[in-house]
Scaffold this motif. Structure first.
Motif, PDB file in Angstrom:
ATOM      1  N   LYS A  44      -3.810   0.403  -7.883  1.00  0.00           N
ATOM      2  CA  LYS A  44      -4.394   1.106  -7.514  1.00  0.00           C
ATOM      3  C   LYS A  44      -5.384   1.061  -6.574  1.00  0.00           C
ATOM      4  O   LYS A  44      -5.677   1.858  -5.923  1.00  0.00           O
ATOM      5  CB  LYS A  44      -5.913   1.118  -9.053  1.00  0.00           C
ATOM      6  N   LYS A  45      -5.885  -0.509  -6.054  1.00  0.00           N
ATOM      7  CA  LYS A  45      -6.945  -0.518  -4.733  1.00  0.00           C
ATOM      8  C   LYS A  45      -5.767  -0.769  -3.320  1.00  0.00           C
ATOM      9  O   LYS A  45      -5.942  -0.131  -2.976  1.00  0.00           O
ATOM     10  CB  LYS A  45      -7.414  -1.507  -4.959  1.00  0.00           C
ATOM     11  N   GLN A  92      -5.168  -2.522 -11.545  1.00  0.00           N
ATOM     12  CA  GLN A  92      -6.591  -2.259 -10.661  1.00  0.00           C
ATOM     13  C   GLN A  92      -6.004  -2.996  -9.745  1.00  0.00           C
ATOM     14  O   GLN A  92      -6.733  -2.296  -8.116  1.00  0.00           O
ATOM     15  CB  GLN A  92      -7.417  -3.261 -11.440  1.00  0.00           C
ATOM     16  N   THR A  93      -5.245  -3.445  -9.141  1.00  0.00           N
ATOM     17  CA  THR A  93      -5.355  -3.874  -8.028  1.00  0.00           C
ATOM     18  C   THR A  93      -3.808  -3.081  -6.869  1.00  0.00           C
ATOM     19  O   THR A  93      -4.036  -2.723  -5.799  1.00  0.00           O
ATOM     20  CB  THR A  93      -4.843  -5.594  -7.843  1.00  0.00           C
ATOM     21  N   GLU A 138       0.658  -0.861  -0.306  1.00  0.00           N
ATOM     22  CA  GLU A 138      -0.487   0.002   0.119  1.00  0.00           C
ATOM     23  C   GLU A 138       0.529   1.271   0.302  1.00  0.00           C
ATOM     24  O   GLU A 138       0.514   2.238  -0.842  1.00  0.00           O
ATOM     25  CB  GLU A 138      -1.089  -0.588   1.041  1.00  0.00           C
ATOM     26  N   SER A 144      -5.393   3.379  -3.413  1.00  0.00           N
ATOM     27  CA  SER A 144      -6.788   4.033  -2.201  1.00  0.00           C
ATOM     28  C   SER A 144      -6.916   3.760  -1.387  1.00  0.00           C
ATOM     29  O   SER A 144      -7.338   4.439  -0.357  1.00  0.00           O
ATOM     30  CB  SER A 144      -8.052   3.782  -3.314  1.00  0.00           C
ATOM     31  N   GLN A 145      -6.264   2.311  -0.685  1.00  0.00           N
ATOM     32  CA  GLN A 145      -6.438   2.178   0.262  1.00  0.00           C
ATOM     33  C   GLN A 145      -6.047   2.526   1.808  1.00  0.00           C
ATOM     34  O   GLN A 145      -6.036   3.678   2.885  1.00  0.00           O
ATOM     35  CB  GLN A 145      -5.902   0.860   1.163  1.00  0.00           C
TER      36      GLN A 145
END
Length: 292
Positions: free
Chosen positions: A153-154, A150-151, A124, A157-158
Motif C-alpha cells: 500500500k505504501k 501494508q508495504t 512502486e 501511495s509513493q
C-alpha cells in the motif's frame, strides 16, 4: 476439443486484459506482447486444476513477469528507473474506434503519466498499476513484490504522490483538447510567438525523443522552440490523431512518418508536449489508423 485447445481458448479470454496490464507496467507495446506470451508459456506448463480464478492467477503471473523485466533495466533492483526514452505511443484515429488499441488505453493513461511511472521503482509501479488501475487488492499484490500488504500500500501511495505532483489530470473533453492543439498548431504555422506562448502553461514540459531524451521545462524554454515548431508546421503534413487517449499529431514528410506529438491539456493550457522522432521506432509503430 483437447485440453490444450481448451486452455488456449480460456487464455484468449484474458489476453486483452493481460496486454493492458503489461503495457501500463512496461510502457512498450512489444514488451507487453512478450510478457503476455511468457504468461501463456507458464500457463501451458502449470497444473491449474485447483485455480478458481484464472484471470486473477494470470494477472499475478503477468505482474511477476513485468516486474522482472523492469528490474533488468537497472543493475540495482529497486532503484527508480532513469528516463532515457519516451514510452511507446498508442496511436488511433480522431474518430471511430480501434478495438486492438482501445484495450490498451484508459482516460488516465496518457504518455505524461507513463513517463512519471518510468521514474518510479519497479515495485512502486507494479503496486500502483495493479491497485489503482485494475483494483487488485494489496493482499494479492504483496507476494508479487515480496512485501506485506501494508508495504504494498505504501509503495502504491509513493507512486501516486509522484503522479499527482508531476502529471496533472488532463481535460477529458476531446473536442476541447483538439481546439487547444489546433490553436497551438496555427500559432506555430503563422509564427505568432505571443499566441503560442499564451497557450503554454507556465510549468509546461517538453520531452523530445530522437533516440535519446531531451527535456525542457518552463514556458520560456519551451517557447524558445517556436522556430522549430514553425518549421515542423510548415514543412510537414500534419495528421490529427489520438495519442494515448489525448489529442495529438502524426507528422509526415515526403510520405514517411517524421514525428508523433502528444499534448497534455489542462484548463485550456498545454502542460506537456511529448515528441517522438526516432525514425527506427516510428517505423516499428502501426500508424495505419491515421495514415491509412
Amino acid at each position: 476439443m483437447n485440453d490444450e485447445q481448451f486452455l488456449a481458448d480460456r487464455f484468449e479470454e484474458h489476453r486483452t486484459h493481460l496486454r493492458s496490464v503489461a503495457y501500463r507496467m512496461l510502457g512498450s507495446v512489444t514488451d507487453a506482447d512478450d510478457a503476455v506470451q511468457e504468461a501463456w508459456l507458464r500457463l501451458a506448463r502449470t497444473d491449474t486444476s485447483d485455480v478458481g480464478n484464472l484471470g486473477g492467477w494470470l494477472t499475478t503471473v503477468v505482474g511477476r513477469v513485468c516486474l522482472d523485466m523492469l528490474r533488468t533495466r537497472k543493475v540495482r533492483r529497486e532503484e527508480p528507473l532513469e528516463i532515457e526514452n519516451l514510452p511507446d505511443p498508442v496511436v488511433s484515429a480522431p474518430s471511430g474506434s480501434d478495438p486492438e488499441y482501445e484495450a490498451l488505453l484508459a482516460d488516465s493513461v496518457g504518455l505524461a503519466l507513463l513517463v512519471v511511472l518510468e521514474s518510479s521503482s519497479p515495485a512502486e509501479r507494479l503496486a500502483f498499476v495493479l491497485h489503482d488501475m485494475f483494483a487488485v487488492p494489496y493482499e494479492q499484490i504483496a507476494p508479487i513484490v515480496d512485501r506485506t500488504p501494508q508495504t504494498a500500500k505504501k509503495l502504491a501511495s509513493q507512486a501516486r504522490r509522484r503522479i499527482q505532483g508531476e502529471a496533472p489530470s488532463p481535460d477529458t473533453d476531446p473536442p476541447r483538447q483538439r481546439r487547444v492543439v489546433d490553436a497551438f498548431l496555427a500559432a506555430a504555422r503563422d509564427g505568432e510567438f505571443d499566441e503560442l506562448v499564451r497557450i503554454l502553461d507556465p510549468d509546461v514540459v517538453l520531452r523530445a525523443d530522437a533516440g535519446d531524451l531531451r527535456v525542457l521545462r518552463g514556458r520560456t524554454l519551451v517557447g524558445a522552440q517556436a522556430e522549430t515548431f514553425r518549421r515542423m508546421a510548415t514543412l510537414c503534413i500534419t495528421h490529427p490523431a489520438v495519442i494515448n487517449g489525448g489529442a495529438g499529431l502524426v507528422n509526415t514528410m515526403d510520405g514517411a512518418p517524421f514525428s508523433i506529438m502528444s499534448f497534455t491539456v489542462v484548463e485550456d493550457r498545454i502542460t506537456a508536449i511529448d515528441i517522438l522522432s526516432d525514425r527506427e521506432r516510428l517505423e516499428g509503430l502501426d500508424l495505419s489508423a491515421v495514415l491509412g
